[in-house]
Design a protein around this motif. Structure first.
Motif, PDB file in Angstrom:
ATOM      1  N   MET A 174       0.842  -1.205   0.000  1.00 32.61           N
ATOM      2  CA  MET A 174       0.000   0.000   0.000  1.00 32.61           C
ATOM      3  C   MET A 174       0.879   1.258   0.000  1.00 32.61           C
ATOM      4  N   TYR A 175       1.946   1.254   0.818  1.00 33.05           N
ATOM      5  CA  TYR A 175       2.842   2.421   0.827  1.00 33.05           C
ATOM      6  C   TYR A 175       3.600   2.533  -0.498  1.00 33.05           C
ATOM      7  N   HIS A 176       3.902   1.378  -1.105  1.00 33.05           N
ATOM      8  CA  HIS A 176       4.552   1.417  -2.424  1.00 33.05           C
ATOM      9  C   HIS A 176       3.618   2.098  -3.434  1.00 33.05           C
ATOM     10  N   ARG A 177       2.342   1.742  -3.359  1.00 38.26           N
ATOM     11  CA  ARG A 177       1.380   2.347  -4.300  1.00 38.26           C
ATOM     12  C   ARG A 177       1.221   3.841  -4.015  1.00 38.26           C
ATOM     13  N   ILE A 178       1.298   4.215  -2.740  1.00 30.55           N
ATOM     14  CA  ILE A 178       1.269   5.645  -2.391  1.00 30.55           C
ATOM     15  C   ILE A 178       2.503   6.330  -2.982  1.00 30.55           C
ATOM     16  N   GLU A 228       9.832 -14.689  -5.705  1.00 30.52           N
ATOM     17  CA  GLU A 228      10.876 -13.841  -6.296  1.00 30.52           C
ATOM     18  C   GLU A 228      10.519 -12.380  -6.060  1.00 30.52           C
ATOM     19  N   PRO A 229      11.537 -11.516  -6.057  1.00 29.59           N
ATOM     20  CA  PRO A 229      11.277 -10.113  -5.733  1.00 29.59           C
ATOM     21  C   PRO A 229      10.260  -9.471  -6.672  1.00 29.59           C
ATOM     22  N   ASP A 230       9.392  -8.627  -6.093  1.00 29.70           N
ATOM     23  CA  ASP A 230       8.368  -7.941  -6.871  1.00 29.70           C
ATOM     24  C   ASP A 230       8.238  -6.538  -6.272  1.00 29.70           C
ATOM     25  N   ALA A 231       8.368  -5.525  -7.110  1.00 31.15           N
ATOM     26  CA  ALA A 231       8.393  -4.150  -6.590  1.00 31.15           C
ATOM     27  C   ALA A 231       7.103  -3.806  -5.855  1.00 31.15           C
ATOM     28  N   ASP A 232       5.977  -4.327  -6.330  1.00 34.03           N
ATOM     29  CA  ASP A 232       4.682  -3.990  -5.744  1.00 34.03           C
ATOM     30  C   ASP A 232       4.345  -4.903  -4.560  1.00 34.03           C
ATOM     31  N   LEU A 233       4.500  -6.200  -4.733  1.00 35.56           N
ATOM     32  CA  LEU A 233       4.060  -7.165  -3.712  1.00 35.56           C
ATOM     33  C   LEU A 233       5.156  -7.548  -2.726  1.00 35.56           C
ATOM     34  N   GLY A 234       6.369  -7.074  -2.939  1.00 37.45           N
ATOM     35  CA  GLY A 234       7.492  -7.512  -2.106  1.00 37.45           C
ATOM     36  C   GLY A 234       8.071  -8.792  -2.679  1.00 37.45           C
ATOM     37  N   SER A 265       3.857  -5.862   8.510  1.00 36.48           N
ATOM     38  CA  SER A 265       3.537  -7.168   7.901  1.00 36.48           C
ATOM     39  C   SER A 265       4.652  -7.654   6.989  1.00 36.48           C
ATOM     40  N   ALA A 266       5.497  -6.745   6.522  1.00 34.40           N
ATOM     41  CA  ALA A 266       6.654  -7.090   5.691  1.00 34.40           C
ATOM     42  C   ALA A 266       7.541  -5.845   5.698  1.00 34.40           C
ATOM     43  N   ALA A 267       8.735  -5.987   5.130  1.00 32.62           N
ATOM     44  CA  ALA A 267       9.664  -4.846   5.150  1.00 32.62           C
ATOM     45  C   ALA A 267       9.254  -3.801   4.120  1.00 32.62           C
ATOM     46  N   LEU A 268       9.270  -2.541   4.519  1.00 29.68           N
ATOM     47  CA  LEU A 268       9.040  -1.453   3.566  1.00 29.68           C
ATOM     48  C   LEU A 268      10.399  -1.042   3.005  1.00 29.68           C
ATOM     49  N   PRO A 269      10.601  -1.193   1.690  1.00 33.21           N
ATOM     50  CA  PRO A 269      11.917  -0.864   1.127  1.00 33.21           C
ATOM     51  C   PRO A 269      12.307   0.589   1.413  1.00 33.21           C
ATOM     52  N   VAL A 270      13.610   0.779   1.656  1.00 35.20           N
ATOM     53  CA  VAL A 270      14.109   2.122   1.998  1.00 35.20           C
ATOM     54  C   VAL A 270      13.757   3.122   0.893  1.00 35.20           C
ATOM     55  N   HIS A 271      13.784   2.659  -0.366  1.00 30.87           N
ATOM     56  CA  HIS A 271      13.461   3.545  -1.484  1.00 30.87           C
ATOM     57  C   HIS A 271      12.047   4.118  -1.348  1.00 30.87           C
ATOM     58  N   ASP A 272      11.107   3.293  -0.907  1.00 30.52           N
ATOM     59  CA  ASP A 272       9.737   3.793  -0.727  1.00 30.52           C
ATOM     60  C   ASP A 272       9.652   4.732   0.477  1.00 30.52           C
TER      61      ASP A 272
END
Ligand code: MCA
Ligand code: AMP
Length: 481
Positions: free
Chosen positions: A229-233, A415-421, A257-264
């Motif tokens: 959700m924060y990625h989509r924001i 596997e890594p996914d920018a939106d879903l982690g 619930s999962a790690a928020l990437p530093v970039h986001d």
């Protein structure tokens, strides 16, 4: 024990407690509706709740807690196999659902009680102790079907009060979120949390950046979300100055619930001036750590242990790590009143989850900074996938895929996914190489048997799965293209 929701008896009469779209309940209305339902279900065994994102789900769960009986929230998108397992394992006495909601066949034999959010009644005297179960929440493991984590009333009260301390969370806060209500994040933190504080929650029905902005512009103070959700924001911010302005008004933005990437983290801070706060929890432990509202925000960390929670890092052989050097990696183990009591009907799994001296093995790997901030760096089990904030066991999906007639062998990885982690990837050896089952058909098969969020997003077809001399599938050899 004292009431989990003191505001039900003493809450401010005019203040909204819950709002879902254009439907809302004040504290006196909520007390009347939950009192009537609690009176009706008192003395029954545990109850299932058809946990749609609606007022009815919130009323049903609060009523069960008031009646002193455990609630089993069900994902309304569960497939038949998953639902069948949860029902036979938890053996609820009845199911609570919104009027008019059509329930799938595994639930049709169960007594159904419609939740009337306008009912008026009063709750019988609560007899429950703090050790009694409040909720049974199903959570995936690496293999086999999901296990029911039995969460006592003590853990709910403790975790919500510890978060109130860490976040300076009060009855004046108005929370907005669009999380599902069959997991700890959306239900315990996102619904029971505001109600324990005597505050308000506005649920969006489903997450959207527009919904978050609208509510923040209308007085909401806090946002809860998963990293997706924060990625989509973060993605929407460059095109949407109104969203940036709205987020700038929030008192607290919380991710978990999962790690928020530093970039986001960085994109959101740059556009809004706000720092997103991360907290770390688990279905079995509720919340363990958080960046505090009065502490230093630090992207890439999950903050410090919450009050009352003991946390240690241990080596592979169980030796505690004493250094706070930001680089020695160990498994996180926790102890405290926030913990679950057992996996329902699974004494073996319960025993394996704890050390002899009562520490819970989280399976999460972390380091600690000099000042105690925890940084999660990975997971022990490669067969657990976190996608969109949902924990998904590879084994469960493999078993479902193997039940498809066109599948001879199956392996599942993340596997890594920018939106879903992470996204779920299936590696299939088709029964007939000349006509392999289409990827969409396999996704539908998994979605219908388990749940849509467990469906593979990508399918690879192989002649054989890579195996070692013992015949074990070597998942590391399944490289993504
Ligand atoms: C697509 N759909 C399908 C299929 N394909 N349905 C059936 N069969 C198919 N083959 C539907 C989906 O059901 C969904 O419907 C819609 O298409 C979009 O699907 P999807 O792409 O999967 O969803 P999304 O919109 O990308 O979801 C992203 C999300 C979601 C909103 C971030 O992943 C989410 O709500 N995550 C929250 C997870 C969470 O709360 N975790 C907490 C557990 P529709 O749109 O109608 O639904 S962890 C926890 O509790 C611990 C304690 C903690 O620390 O917090
Ligand atoms: P669940 O079993 O669905 O409750 O998921 C719990 C798991 O989510 C934990 O064991 C962690 O791996 C992960 N998790 C939760 N919050 C965070 C966070 N803020 N950062 C990284 N991982 C997290």
């Amino acid at each position: 024990m004292s009431s989990l929701f003191p505001a039900l008896t003493s809450g401010p009469a005019g203040r909204a407690a819950l709002r879902f779209g254009d439907r809302a309940l004040t504290y006196p209305e909520l007390a009347a509706a939950t009192g009537a339902l609690a009176d009706r279900i008192a003395g029954k065994g545990r109850v299932a709740v058809w946990a749609t994102p609606t007022l009815e789900t919130a009323v049903a769960v609060v009523a069960a807690l008031e009646a002193g009986i455990a609630a089993v929230p069900l994902n309304p998108k569960s497939g038949e196999k998953e639902l069948g397992h949860i029902l036979s394992d938890s053996a609820p006495s009845l199911v609570l659902a919104a009027p008019g909601e059509e329930l799938p066949s595994p639930l049709r034999d169960l007594e159904r009680v419609d939740v009337d959010v306008r009912a008026v009644g009063s709750c019988p005297d609560e007899q429950a102790t703090e050790a009694d179960p409040a909720l049974i929440v199903y959570t995936s493991g690496t293999t086999g079907p999901p296990k029911g984590a039995v969460i006592p009333r003590r853990a709910v009260a403790h975790t919500l009060d510890a978060l109130a301390d860490a976040w300076q969370w009060t009855g004046d806060d108005v929370l907005v979120h669009g999380l599902p209500l069959f997991h700890v994040h959306g239900l315990v933190l996102g619904i029971l949390g505001p109600l324990r504080r005597g505050g308000c929650v506005r649920h969006l029905g489903r997450f959207s950046t527009e919904g978050v902005a609208r509510e923040l512009n209308d007085g909401a103070t806090m946002v809860f979300g998963v990293p997706t959700m924060y990625h989509r924001i973060a993605q929407a911010l460059p095109e949407d100055p109104g969203l940036a302005q709205a987020l700038g008004k929030a008192r607290l933005l919380v991710s978990g619930s999962a790690a928020l990437p530093v970039h986001d983290h960085e994109r959101i801070t740059a556009a809004t001036g706000q720092r997103v706060i991360e907290r770390y929890g688990m279905t079995e432990t509720l919340m363990n750590t958080s960046v505090r509202a009065d502490g230093e925000p630090r992207a890439g960390t999950v903050g410090v242990p919450l009050p009352g929670v003991e946390l240690r890092l241990v080596e592979e052989d169980g030796t505690p790590i004493t250094s706070y050097d930001g680089e020695t990696v160990g498994e996180i183990q926790v102890r405290g009143p926030n913990l679950f009591t057992e996996y329902l009907n699974r004494p073996d799994a319960t025993t394996a989850a704890f050390t002899e001296d009562g520490w819970f093995r989280t399976g999460d790997m972390a380091v600690r900074d000099a000042d105690g901030y925890v940084r999660i760096v990975g997971r022990k089990a490669t067969d657990l996938i976190k996608s969109g904030g949902y924990k998904i066991g590879a084994g469960e999906i493999e078993n479902a895929l193997l039940e498809h007639a066109g599948v001879r062998e199956a392996a599942v990885t993340g596997e890594p996914d920018a939106d879903l982690g992470e996204r779920i990837v299936a590696w299939i050896v088709p029964a007939d190489p000349d006509s392999p089952p289409p990827a969409e058909e396999l996704a539908d098969h998994v979605a219908a048997r388990l749940a849509p969020h467990k469906r593979p997003r990508k399918v690879h077809y192989l002649d054989a799965l890579p195996r070692n001399d013992m015949g074990k599938i070597m998942k590391r050899a399944l490289t993504h293209d």
